[in-house]
Design a protein around this motif. Sequence first.
Motif, mmCIF file in Angstrom:
data_model
loop_
_atom_site.group_PDB
_atom_site.id
_atom_site.type_symbol
_atom_site.label_atom_id
_atom_site.label_comp_id
_atom_site.label_asym_id
_atom_site.label_seq_id
_atom_site.Cartn_x
_atom_site.Cartn_y
_atom_site.Cartn_z
ATOM 1 N N ASP A 80 0.872 -1.115 0.046
ATOM 2 C CA ASP A 80 -0.039 0.115 0.071
ATOM 3 C C ASP A 80 0.917 1.198 0.118
ATOM 4 O O ASP A 80 0.583 2.205 -0.548
ATOM 5 N N VAL A 83 2.560 1.776 -3.284
ATOM 6 C CA VAL A 83 1.439 1.922 -4.320
ATOM 7 C C VAL A 83 1.100 3.413 -4.352
ATOM 8 O O VAL A 83 1.131 4.230 -5.254
ATOM 9 N N THR A 84 0.918 4.099 -3.037
ATOM 10 C CA THR A 84 0.821 5.303 -2.906
ATOM 11 C C THR A 84 1.953 6.353 -3.467
ATOM 12 O O THR A 84 1.675 7.190 -3.779
ATOM 13 N N LEU A 87 1.725 6.720 -6.726
ATOM 14 C CA LEU A 87 0.737 7.525 -7.142
ATOM 15 C C LEU A 87 1.231 8.767 -7.066
ATOM 16 O O LEU A 87 1.024 9.797 -7.989
ATOM 17 N N LEU A 88 1.519 9.357 -5.901
ATOM 18 C CA LEU A 88 2.093 10.746 -5.479
ATOM 19 C C LEU A 88 3.202 11.185 -6.529
ATOM 20 O O LEU A 88 3.214 12.484 -7.235
ATOM 21 N N PHE A 91 2.172 11.533 -10.173
ATOM 22 C CA PHE A 91 1.381 12.685 -10.449
ATOM 23 C C PHE A 91 2.217 13.958 -10.388
ATOM 24 O O PHE A 91 2.014 15.083 -11.204
ATOM 25 N N ASN A 143 5.373 22.052 -8.358
ATOM 26 C CA ASN A 143 5.609 23.072 -7.292
ATOM 27 C C ASN A 143 3.919 23.081 -6.388
ATOM 28 O O ASN A 143 3.574 24.061 -5.858
ATOM 29 N N ASN A 144 3.505 21.716 -6.433
ATOM 30 C CA ASN A 144 2.698 21.672 -5.322
ATOM 31 C C ASN A 144 3.053 21.298 -4.052
ATOM 32 O O ASN A 144 3.598 20.112 -3.909
ATOM 33 N N LEU A 147 1.384 18.478 -2.417
ATOM 34 C CA LEU A 147 1.739 16.983 -2.801
ATOM 35 C C LEU A 147 3.415 16.819 -2.513
ATOM 36 O O LEU A 147 3.627 15.839 -2.046
ATOM 37 N N TYR A 150 3.642 15.609 1.340
ATOM 38 C CA TYR A 150 3.193 14.171 1.521
ATOM 39 C C TYR A 150 4.332 13.190 0.702
ATOM 40 O O TYR A 150 4.587 12.048 1.234
ATOM 41 N N LEU A 154 6.205 10.241 2.713
ATOM 42 C CA LEU A 154 6.390 8.758 2.489
ATOM 43 C C LEU A 154 7.545 8.229 2.174
ATOM 44 O O LEU A 154 7.914 7.173 2.450
ATOM 45 N N GLU A 195 2.908 8.862 -15.520
ATOM 46 C CA GLU A 195 2.078 8.574 -14.587
ATOM 47 C C GLU A 195 2.043 7.167 -14.246
ATOM 48 O O GLU A 195 2.247 6.482 -13.250
ATOM 49 N N ARG A 199 3.911 4.707 -11.300
ATOM 50 C CA ARG A 199 3.331 3.797 -10.529
ATOM 51 C C ARG A 199 3.591 2.368 -10.821
ATOM 52 O O ARG A 199 3.867 1.738 -9.613
#
Lengths: 220, 220
Positions: A80, A83-84, A87-88, A91, A143-144, A147, A150, A154, A195, A199
């Motif tokens: 998990d 995977v996360t 994803l992050l 993106f 530049n988020n 995001l 997190y 992680l 993306e 992933r």
Amino acid sequence: MAINKSTYKDYVVTHVYERLQKGELNPGDQVLESHLATELGLSRAPIREALQQLVGDGLLTYKPQIGNFVAALSPKEIIDAYVTRGLLEGFAVAEALEDFIEEDLEDLEDYCLLMEKHARRGKQKELIEIGTEFHQLLFNKSNNIQLIEYTQRLSHKLHLLFYKHWASLYTPEEIRDRHQELVCVLRSKERPLVEQALREHYNETGQKVARLYEDNEEGE
Amino acid sequence: MAINKSTYKDYVVTHVYERLQKGELNPGDQVLESHLATELGLSRAPIREALQQLVGDGLLTYKPQIGNFVAALSPKEIIDAYVTRGLLEGFAVAEALEDFIEEDLEDLEDYCLLMEKHARRGKQKELIEIGTEFHQLLFNKSNNIQLIEYTQRLSHKLHLLFYKHWASLYTPEEIRDRHQELVCVLRSKERPLVEQALREHYNETGQKVARLYEDNEEGE
DNA sequence: CGAATGTCGAATGTCGACATCTGCGGAGAA
DNA sequence: TTCTCCGCAGATGTCGACATTCGACATTCG
């Protein structure tokens, strides 16, 4: 050690990081406040604050009235988490796709070769360092702020909990190829492809790491 | 409120939540430890622990040697947070796409109508409650623990910081249609469509909320 | 009169001690 | 012998006090 900017808390956090990296603290171990306090010559107050921060980062789990323990992720939780992460990071990179100039891509390719070299020579520490820098280069283009926060958290968690296995998951060629492929996809500038590639990059690693922990069933 | 399981920390956290919801604490306000301590009849120790947890959740920002302040997000940060929320929830839903049975979808459609009704009658509290439940139903189908944790955290943060605006962003019809469309896309079972729909759902809201904060420039 | 500086109050950072709870181990009875 | 209960360390939870630092006001000098 790092400069002691302002409070003891960060100092304690750093100390626990080091204990984790050295393998002196292993998943499931209890982290005693008083032990750290005497070890560092501090009172328990700053220790408790540091431990709380580590709980927030997911490196420790906290059981009320009992104590703090080094996180012991189940295989499912390991998958998990990876995977996360995919994803992050996927993106983040996709969002910043236009900001990757040729120079960046060449730097990344250099890192691929460097990683292979270090892997071949068994320089685990350097290998991991370059690998970390590779991925930092990727998601730091975004530049988020939310995001990145997190992703950073992680990334840090996975690094401290599993970095010791990273050198044994892939052969030197695989390491190079896997990262080289990411650079290729980046060159294509195709958002969905980027993306998807990131992933899968992390899914694969997550699966492998999880397999190493298949026996240890400590569910609750 | 929730049961006071074991320590005062959760009690303090809950108290601060309520202060935020009542609007007694606003972005930028300093949260004084001693004030909370006397107010709740506790010493500063459990207060500090609670505040640290709130910092970890992103509801407060911490400045060393100065204090804790209610997070004052810039328009850009607001958009970033909502974009990230859309990313997380979109993926969570997409991962659990097969687990949505017809009954779930019908429940969701009921919520759409309920939201419109509450919105028409100015029942802000109920509207927000149903809206929260709608999205909880969505991402809680996922069984990715790590993903749910981050989504939950971010959801909570946005809820406490911006829920007061939610009723004024869209007309009752828009609220219904926006959520109805999500259900439709869910029905299609098309993964990329679902991810995209949820991302845009939150992007749109993020833009609107950010616009409300366009003046307040409190850079550092 | 304005700006730099000294001083004071208040908030945070840290400490040591006490209170409470957990888990273990031994003593006693069936 | 074995089960139960009690009590004992040792851990976390909480407290009040002291140390340190930041911000603001008052003062003084140019």
